[in-house]
Design a protein around this motif. Structure first.
Motif, PDB file in Angstrom:
ATOM      1  N   PRO A  57      45.169  39.308  54.809  1.00 30.80           N
ATOM      2  CA  PRO A  57      44.079  39.967  54.079  1.00 30.80           C
ATOM      3  C   PRO A  57      42.752  39.242  54.285  1.00 30.80           C
ATOM      4  N   ARG A  58      41.662  39.970  54.115  1.00 29.20           N
ATOM      5  CA  ARG A  58      40.331  39.398  54.304  1.00 29.20           C
ATOM      6  C   ARG A  58      39.856  38.610  53.099  1.00 29.20           C
ATOM      7  N   ALA A  59      40.438  38.851  51.934  1.00 30.97           N
ATOM      8  CA  ALA A  59      40.087  38.116  50.719  1.00 30.97           C
ATOM      9  C   ALA A  59      41.358  37.935  49.906  1.00 30.97           C
ATOM     10  N   VAL A  60      41.530  36.744  49.333  1.00 31.54           N
ATOM     11  CA  VAL A  60      42.729  36.439  48.549  1.00 31.54           C
ATOM     12  C   VAL A  60      42.326  36.091  47.121  1.00 31.54           C
ATOM     13  N   PHE A  61      43.135  36.560  46.183  1.00 26.82           N
ATOM     14  CA  PHE A  61      42.919  36.365  44.754  1.00 26.82           C
ATOM     15  C   PHE A  61      44.193  35.797  44.131  1.00 26.82           C
ATOM     16  N   THR A  62      44.070  35.285  42.921  1.00 30.59           N
ATOM     17  CA  THR A  62      45.248  34.970  42.121  1.00 30.59           C
ATOM     18  C   THR A  62      45.185  35.784  40.831  1.00 30.59           C
ATOM     19  N   VAL A  63      46.355  36.061  40.282  1.00 29.22           N
ATOM     20  CA  VAL A  63      46.444  36.664  38.949  1.00 29.22           C
ATOM     21  C   VAL A  63      47.586  35.990  38.221  1.00 29.22           C
ATOM     22  N   GLY A  64      47.382  35.690  36.937  1.00 29.63           N
ATOM     23  CA  GLY A  64      48.421  35.029  36.163  1.00 29.63           C
ATOM     24  C   GLY A  64      48.504  35.580  34.756  1.00 29.63           C
ATOM     25  N   PHE A  65      49.622  35.255  34.102  1.00 28.28           N
ATOM     26  CA  PHE A  65      49.928  35.789  32.781  1.00 28.28           C
ATOM     27  C   PHE A  65      50.339  34.650  31.865  1.00 28.28           C
ATOM     28  N   CYS A  66      49.665  34.528  30.705  1.00 29.59           N
ATOM     29  CA  CYS A  66      49.951  33.475  29.732  1.00 29.59           C
ATOM     30  C   CYS A  66      49.817  32.115  30.412  1.00 29.59           C
ATOM     31  N   PHE A  67      50.875  31.334  30.521  1.00 31.95           N
ATOM     32  CA  PHE A  67      50.862  30.060  31.241  1.00 31.95           C
ATOM     33  C   PHE A  67      50.246  30.236  32.623  1.00 31.95           C
ATOM     34  N   GLY A  68      50.559  31.338  33.263  1.00 28.51           N
ATOM     35  CA  GLY A  68      50.008  31.616  34.581  1.00 28.51           C
ATOM     36  C   GLY A  68      48.556  32.024  34.562  1.00 28.51           C
ATOM     37  N   GLY A  69      48.070  32.542  33.419  1.00 29.36           N
ATOM     38  CA  GLY A  69      46.667  32.943  33.340  1.00 29.36           C
ATOM     39  C   GLY A  69      45.737  31.759  33.498  1.00 29.36           C
ATOM     40  N   GLY A  70      45.965  30.719  32.701  1.00 29.95           N
ATOM     41  CA  GLY A  70      45.156  29.514  32.823  1.00 29.95           C
ATOM     42  C   GLY A  70      45.318  28.867  34.186  1.00 29.95           C
ATOM     43  N   ASN A  71      46.547  28.869  34.704  1.00 26.65           N
ATOM     44  CA  ASN A  71      46.776  28.298  36.025  1.00 26.65           C
ATOM     45  C   ASN A  71      46.077  29.111  37.106  1.00 26.65           C
ATOM     46  N   SER A  72      46.014  30.432  36.943  1.00 26.02           N
ATOM     47  CA  SER A  72      45.307  31.267  37.911  1.00 26.02           C
ATOM     48  C   SER A  72      43.829  30.911  37.946  1.00 26.02           C
ATOM     49  N   TRP A  73      43.183  30.881  36.783  1.00 31.05           N
ATOM     50  CA  TRP A  73      41.759  30.536  36.767  1.00 31.05           C
ATOM     51  C   TRP A  73      41.513  29.170  37.371  1.00 31.05           C
ATOM     52  N   SER A  74      42.421  28.228  37.126  1.00 33.32           N
ATOM     53  CA  SER A  74      42.245  26.863  37.626  1.00 33.32           C
ATOM     54  C   SER A  74      42.260  26.787  39.143  1.00 33.32           C
ATOM     55  N   GLN A  75      42.888  27.753  39.807  1.00 32.38           N
ATOM     56  CA  GLN A  75      43.013  27.674  41.266  1.00 32.38           C
ATOM     57  C   GLN A  75      41.673  27.792  41.979  1.00 32.38           C
TER      58      GLN A  75
END
Length: 249
Positions: free
Chosen positions: A129-147
């Motif tokens: 892909p030309r652009a990559v994102f993360t998405v997370g939920f609860c524990f994964g939400g904060g970890n997603s933003w941190s990436q």
């Protein structure tokens, strides 16, 4: 935990989309950790890619299906498991002792596993892909933003009801990319706490988009919650618009 074994991801508002393939994987991070992942390829790629960071239970079926739902929306997707360093088997059902294993995770380990997923997406098997994102939920939400602070080259990071959002504040000077926050108004973390963090991020030069669903509970993004279908549909539309805006043509 966020999702029970009965939970199911909402369907994306895309007509005619399909996943061309899906596969269980075992990837290797830079520190040698071998961990579970599940990838899904888009039949009609949009140029966007997504790394999915689950809740505290790791890679259980909700997140495997969510990878497929992203692929149906044209997004190359891969969901990861946090517990390759400590869990002796692949069971992530409701009997899984996630508390013990979550306590042994580290930000560095999660970042290494995320990087391995980003590199997988950059390969021919992952769809490049030309652009990559993360998405997370609860524990994964904060970890997603941190990436955004981990040097993965992400275009943006998305989180649903990410517990302890203030954990990202020390990382702001290192962040590159944009944040998208979905906030449940009836969550155990007050919406005001997320908005305060978002304001500080904006003051630090990080673009942040927030959306609060006033009556939605923690884990509302679940199609078995029929009463929250409108919120789920809206979150999908906003996610896809966020990715489209940040993916080069």
């Amino acid at each position: 935990m966020c999702y029970t074994d009965d939970a199911r991801p909402p369907l994306p508002p895309v007509v005619g989309g399909a996943a061309s393939d899906q596969v269980d994987l075992r990837l290797t991070a830079a520190d040698g950790n071998r961990f579970l992942a599940h990838a899904a390829r888009a039949e009609s790629p949009t140029g966007s890619g997504m790394v999915i960071l689950p809740d505290v239970r790791g890679l259980h079926p909700f997140y495997k299906e969510l990878a497929v739902r992203f692929a149906e929306a044209g997004v190359e997707a891969i969901a990861l498991d946090y517990f390759g360093r400590t869990a002796e088997d692949d069971n992530r059902g409701e009997s899984f002792d996630w508390k013990t294993h979550r306590e042994q995770t580290t930000p560095e380990g999660i970042a290494a596993d995320t990087r391995a997923c980003v590199e997988y997406l950059a390969s021919a098997d992952g769809g490049r892909p030309r652009a990559v994102f993360t998405v997370g939920f609860c524990f994964g939400g904060g970890n997603s933003w941190s990436q955004l602070a981990r040097g993965h080259g992400l275009a943006g990071a998305i989180g649903f009801y990410g517990g302890r959002p203030e954990q990202i504040l020390p990382l702001l000077p290192e962040m590159k990319g944009e944040l998208l926050m979905f906030i449940a108004g009836a969550d155990f973390t007050p919406p005001e706490q997320f908005e305060k963090v978002a304001a500080e991020a904006r003051a630090g030069g990080i673009p942040v988009e927030t959306h609060t669903y006033p009556d939605a509970p923690h884990s509302f993004f679940d199609r078995t919650y029929a009463e929250h279908k409108d919120a789920c549909d809206d979150a999908w539309r906003r996610m896809l618009a966020f990715m489209k805006r940040l993916t080069p043509a």
